[in-house]
Design a protein around this motif. Structure first.
Motif, PDB file in Angstrom:
ATOM      1  N   ASP A   1      28.688  37.104  47.692  1.00  0.00           N
ATOM      2  CA  ASP A   1      27.494  36.257  47.579  1.00  0.00           C
ATOM      3  C   ASP A   1      26.850  36.187  48.960  1.00  0.00           C
ATOM      4  O   ASP A   1      27.341  35.499  49.864  1.00  0.00           O
ATOM      5  CB  ASP A   1      27.885  34.864  47.079  1.00  0.00           C
ATOM      6  N   GLU A   2      25.748  36.886  49.108  1.00  0.00           N
ATOM      7  CA  GLU A   2      25.106  36.959  50.420  1.00  0.00           C
ATOM      8  C   GLU A   2      24.475  35.635  50.838  1.00  0.00           C
ATOM      9  O   GLU A   2      24.278  35.392  52.024  1.00  0.00           O
ATOM     10  CB  GLU A   2      24.044  38.051  50.417  1.00  0.00           C
ATOM     11  N   HIS A   3      24.200  34.754  49.891  1.00  0.00           N
ATOM     12  CA  HIS A   3      23.583  33.472  50.231  1.00  0.00           C
ATOM     13  C   HIS A   3      24.597  32.529  50.875  1.00  0.00           C
ATOM     14  O   HIS A   3      24.282  31.835  51.853  1.00  0.00           O
ATOM     15  CB  HIS A   3      22.978  32.829  48.980  1.00  0.00           C
ATOM     16  N   THR A   4      25.803  32.485  50.334  1.00  0.00           N
ATOM     17  CA  THR A   4      26.832  31.607  50.883  1.00  0.00           C
ATOM     18  C   THR A   4      27.776  32.341  51.823  1.00  0.00           C
ATOM     19  O   THR A   4      28.644  31.717  52.435  1.00  0.00           O
ATOM     20  CB  THR A   4      27.653  30.983  49.749  1.00  0.00           C
ATOM     21  N   GLN A   5      27.615  33.672  51.923  1.00  0.00           N
ATOM     22  CA  GLN A   5      28.508  34.505  52.727  1.00  0.00           C
ATOM     23  C   GLN A   5      29.969  34.267  52.340  1.00  0.00           C
ATOM     24  O   GLN A   5      30.852  34.161  53.190  1.00  0.00           O
ATOM     25  CB  GLN A   5      28.295  34.230  54.214  1.00  0.00           C
ATOM     26  N   SER A   6      30.182  34.183  51.036  1.00  0.00           N
ATOM     27  CA  SER A   6      31.526  33.949  50.532  1.00  0.00           C
ATOM     28  C   SER A   6      31.655  34.572  49.145  1.00  0.00           C
ATOM     29  O   SER A   6      30.813  35.379  48.736  1.00  0.00           O
ATOM     30  CB  SER A   6      31.824  32.445  50.484  1.00  0.00           C
ATOM     31  N   SER A   7      32.698  34.196  48.419  1.00  0.00           N
ATOM     32  CA  SER A   7      32.924  34.673  47.059  1.00  0.00           C
ATOM     33  C   SER A   7      33.523  33.556  46.229  1.00  0.00           C
ATOM     34  O   SER A   7      34.012  32.548  46.767  1.00  0.00           O
ATOM     35  CB  SER A   7      33.862  35.895  47.049  1.00  0.00           C
ATOM     36  N   ASP A   8      33.480  33.728  44.904  1.00  0.00           N
ATOM     37  CA  ASP A   8      34.112  32.804  43.962  1.00  0.00           C
ATOM     38  C   ASP A   8      35.144  33.594  43.164  1.00  0.00           C
ATOM     39  O   ASP A   8      34.925  33.919  41.998  1.00  0.00           O
ATOM     40  CB  ASP A   8      33.070  32.177  43.027  1.00  0.00           C
ATOM     41  N   PRO A   9      36.286  33.908  43.767  1.00  0.00           N
ATOM     42  CA  PRO A   9      37.205  34.871  43.151  1.00  0.00           C
ATOM     43  C   PRO A   9      38.049  34.296  42.017  1.00  0.00           C
ATOM     44  O   PRO A   9      38.374  33.106  41.985  1.00  0.00           O
ATOM     45  CB  PRO A   9      38.090  35.299  44.319  1.00  0.00           C
ATOM     46  N   TYR A  10      38.409  35.164  41.105  1.00  0.00           N
ATOM     47  CA  TYR A  10      39.432  34.896  40.102  1.00  0.00           C
ATOM     48  C   TYR A  10      40.022  36.237  39.696  1.00  0.00           C
ATOM     49  O   TYR A  10      39.494  37.300  40.058  1.00  0.00           O
ATOM     50  CB  TYR A  10      38.874  34.138  38.892  1.00  0.00           C
ATOM     51  N   ILE A  11      41.118  36.221  38.965  1.00  0.00           N
ATOM     52  CA  ILE A  11      41.843  37.455  38.648  1.00  0.00           C
ATOM     53  C   ILE A  11      42.126  37.530  37.155  1.00  0.00           C
ATOM     54  O   ILE A  11      42.583  36.550  36.552  1.00  0.00           O
ATOM     55  CB  ILE A  11      43.171  37.540  39.437  1.00  0.00           C
ATOM     56  N   LYS A  12      41.847  38.691  36.585  1.00  0.00           N
ATOM     57  CA  LYS A  12      42.256  39.003  35.218  1.00  0.00           C
ATOM     58  C   LYS A  12      43.477  39.921  35.279  1.00  0.00           C
ATOM     59  O   LYS A  12      43.476  40.891  36.024  1.00  0.00           O
ATOM     60  CB  LYS A  12      41.132  39.709  34.453  1.00  0.00           C
ATOM     61  N   MET A  13      44.476  39.609  34.483  1.00  0.00           N
ATOM     62  CA  MET A  13      45.683  40.441  34.467  1.00  0.00           C
ATOM     63  C   MET A  13      45.936  40.965  33.065  1.00  0.00           C
ATOM     64  O   MET A  13      45.804  40.228  32.070  1.00  0.00           O
ATOM     65  CB  MET A  13      46.897  39.651  34.944  1.00  0.00           C
ATOM     66  N   THR A  14      46.306  42.236  32.967  1.00  0.00           N
ATOM     67  CA  THR A  14      46.586  42.889  31.697  1.00  0.00           C
ATOM     68  C   THR A  14      47.883  43.670  31.826  1.00  0.00           C
ATOM     69  O   THR A  14      48.174  44.246  32.873  1.00  0.00           O
ATOM     70  CB  THR A  14      45.452  43.846  31.308  1.00  0.00           C
ATOM     71  N   ILE A  15      48.677  43.675  30.751  1.00  0.00           N
ATOM     72  CA  ILE A  15      49.880  44.494  30.705  1.00  0.00           C
ATOM     73  C   ILE A  15      49.553  45.763  29.932  1.00  0.00           C
ATOM     74  O   ILE A  15      49.272  45.721  28.731  1.00  0.00           O
ATOM     75  CB  ILE A  15      51.054  43.742  30.061  1.00  0.00           C
ATOM     76  N   LEU A  16      49.562  46.894  30.635  1.00  0.00           N
ATOM     77  CA  LEU A  16      49.268  48.176  30.015  1.00  0.00           C
ATOM     78  C   LEU A  16      50.580  48.784  29.511  1.00  0.00           C
ATOM     79  O   LEU A  16      51.656  48.440  29.986  1.00  0.00           O
ATOM     80  CB  LEU A  16      48.597  49.101  31.036  1.00  0.00           C
ATOM     81  N   PRO A  17      50.552  49.728  28.520  1.00  0.00           N
ATOM     82  CA  PRO A  17      49.336  50.363  28.004  1.00  0.00           C
ATOM     83  C   PRO A  17      48.717  49.678  26.792  1.00  0.00           C
ATOM     84  O   PRO A  17      47.606  50.012  26.390  1.00  0.00           O
ATOM     85  CB  PRO A  17      49.846  51.751  27.614  1.00  0.00           C
ATOM     86  N   ASP A  18      49.424  48.736  26.145  1.00  0.00           N
ATOM     87  CA  ASP A  18      48.924  48.177  24.892  1.00  0.00           C
ATOM     88  C   ASP A  18      47.828  47.149  25.079  1.00  0.00           C
ATOM     89  O   ASP A  18      47.052  46.902  24.163  1.00  0.00           O
ATOM     90  CB  ASP A  18      50.076  47.531  24.113  1.00  0.00           C
ATOM     91  N   LYS A  19      47.758  46.537  26.266  1.00  0.00           N
ATOM     92  CA  LYS A  19      46.771  45.492  26.535  1.00  0.00           C
ATOM     93  C   LYS A  19      46.876  44.334  25.546  1.00  0.00           C
ATOM     94  O   LYS A  19      45.888  43.714  25.181  1.00  0.00           O
ATOM     95  CB  LYS A  19      45.341  46.061  26.502  1.00  0.00           C
TER      96      LYS A  19
END
Length: 415
Positions: A173-191
């Motif tokens: 985010d160039e306006h705040t010079q930061s980010s709002d992170p989160y993570i998605k996790m998947t177990i492959l291969p079946d998802k």
């Protein structure tokens, strides 16, 4: 002075009551002990800093964040929540029959105010991030590191993954010079198991400390599984930015002796690593006299498993772009519990011949979910912004063969 008969009756009554109370107390204690050692009837348990959060408490209701623009072009937020696929999709109930009557017609305007809309090749890249953003990570940008741990609970046959923290994330985010992170996790291969952390606001050093426990995974199968972490930055006004990904094959991890803590570098997303998203068959035909484009969504096959049952509830959303602006959107009915749906639904659009070089048609195959957010299975683009040689060839054949319906199968790409 009590007679022996009365005394005997009193004694017998006291004995029966004592035995009954003892049996009742023992039964209650036994049931409580069984509950403590019994595997919960859930596919996973989510631990947020030591607090158990069960799936039904995470069933987010669809929230639509409506954006309207004033005359100066400034965006105004009319509600709170995330931008989802479509407001209309929140009421999808699913029907296996196509509506009777003539096909639906969408008028494409010739004069379009482009505004700030993003075209399919900008906002709908396979990586899911906006390539027009100057803060999007590139090949020479460090994307940071992700720290997590892997453990295995043998009595309950449960895989335990704790997403701890990330370091050195790039500015999205160039306006705040930061980010709002989160993570998605998947177990492959079946998802089969797909979970995500909460969003942490305005930070490049997020500490998640969230534990996900996946039940019903035998230890002998761990060697065949791969943990896929997708690191994203939340964006309230458009699609979330993809920062990068981490792929961890469990073949090189042995949690049998205890918790294994790992730190992996976050890499730029590689679409080639993703498993097949299935195929979609569509038919296009152009009538030069009537100046109409007929789009028929025929069927799909080999779609990935999206539900716990090993099936999916797919439907197709059709977006039409003229230049840099989306000017039409329609969707098929939902096909319940199938990985090989047959749609056979057509849509007709008025397209002047001189506009054909600037028109793109996007097909999104989406898994309908009644309780949570609908998830995109895969995507296909035909037309000016086609991302594959097969898609470009199909569009060229349609333009060169007027009045002829051209039907072809296309592999879906990652969204």
């Amino acid at each position: 002075d009590v007679s022996p008969v009365v005394a005997g009756l009193i004694g017998a009554t006291v004995l029966v009551v004592s035995v009954s109370v003892t049996v009742f107390v023992w039964t209650c204690c036994h049931q409580q002990a069984e509950k403590k050692h019994k595997t919960p009837p859930y596919k996973f348990i989510h631990m947020l800093k030591g607090i158990s959060i069960y799936p039904e408490t995470l069933s987010n209701k669809k929230k639509i964040n409506r954006i309207r623009r004033d005359k100066s072009g400034a965006a105004k937020e009319a509600g709170r929540g995330n931008l989802l696929l479509d407001a209309a999709e929140s009421g999808l109930a699913g029907s296996d029959k196509a509506p009777a009557g003539p096909p639906r017609v969408e008028q494409l305007p010739i004069k379009v105010d482009y505004g700030d809309e993003l075209s399919p090749d900008q906002s709908l890249t396979p990586g899911g991030s906006k390539t027009s953003s100057p803060s999007s990570p590139g090949d020479d940008v460090m994307l940071g590191d992700l720290t997590f741990s892997v453990d295995y609970n043998f009595p309950k046959k449960a895989l335990v993954v704790t997403i701890q923290e990330a370091h050195g994330l790039p500015v999205m985010d160039e306006h705040t010079q930061s980010s709002d992170p989160y993570i998605k996790m998947t177990i492959l291969p079946d998802k089969r198991h797909r979970v995500k952390t909460r969003v942490l606001r305005k930070t490049l050093e997020p500490v998640f400390d969230e534990t996900f426990t996946f039940y019903g995974i035998p230890y002998s199968q761990l060697q065949d599984l791969v943990l896929h972490f997708l690191v994203l930055s939340f964006d309230r006004f458009s699609r979330d930015d993809v920062i990068g990904e981490v792929m961890v094959p469990l073949a090189g991890v042995d949690p049998s002796t205890g918790k294994v803590q790992l730190t992996r570098e976050i890499l730029k997303r590689n679409i080639q690593k993703c498993i097949s998203r299935g195929e979609l068959q569509v038919s296009l035909s152009y009538q030069p006299v009537a100046q109409r484009m007929t789009v028929v969504v025929l069927k799909a096959r080999h779609l990935p498993k999206m539900d716990i049952t090993g099936l999916s509830d797919p439907y197709v959303k059709v977006n039409v772009y003229y230049g840099r602006k989306r000017i039409a959107k329609k969707k098929t009915h939902v096909k319940k519990c199938t990985l090989n749906p047959v749609f056979n639904e057509s849509f007709i659009y008025d397209v002047p011949a001189e506009l054909l070089p600037d028109v793109s048609i996007e097909f999104l195959v989406i898994d309908f979910d009644r309780t949570t957010k609908n998830e995109v299975v895969g995507r296909l683009i035909l037309g000016a912004h086609s991302g594959s040689a097969a898609g470009a060839e199909h569009w060229r054949e349609v333009c060169d063969s007027p009045r002829k319906a051209v039907a072809k199968w296309h592999s879906l790409s990652e969204y």
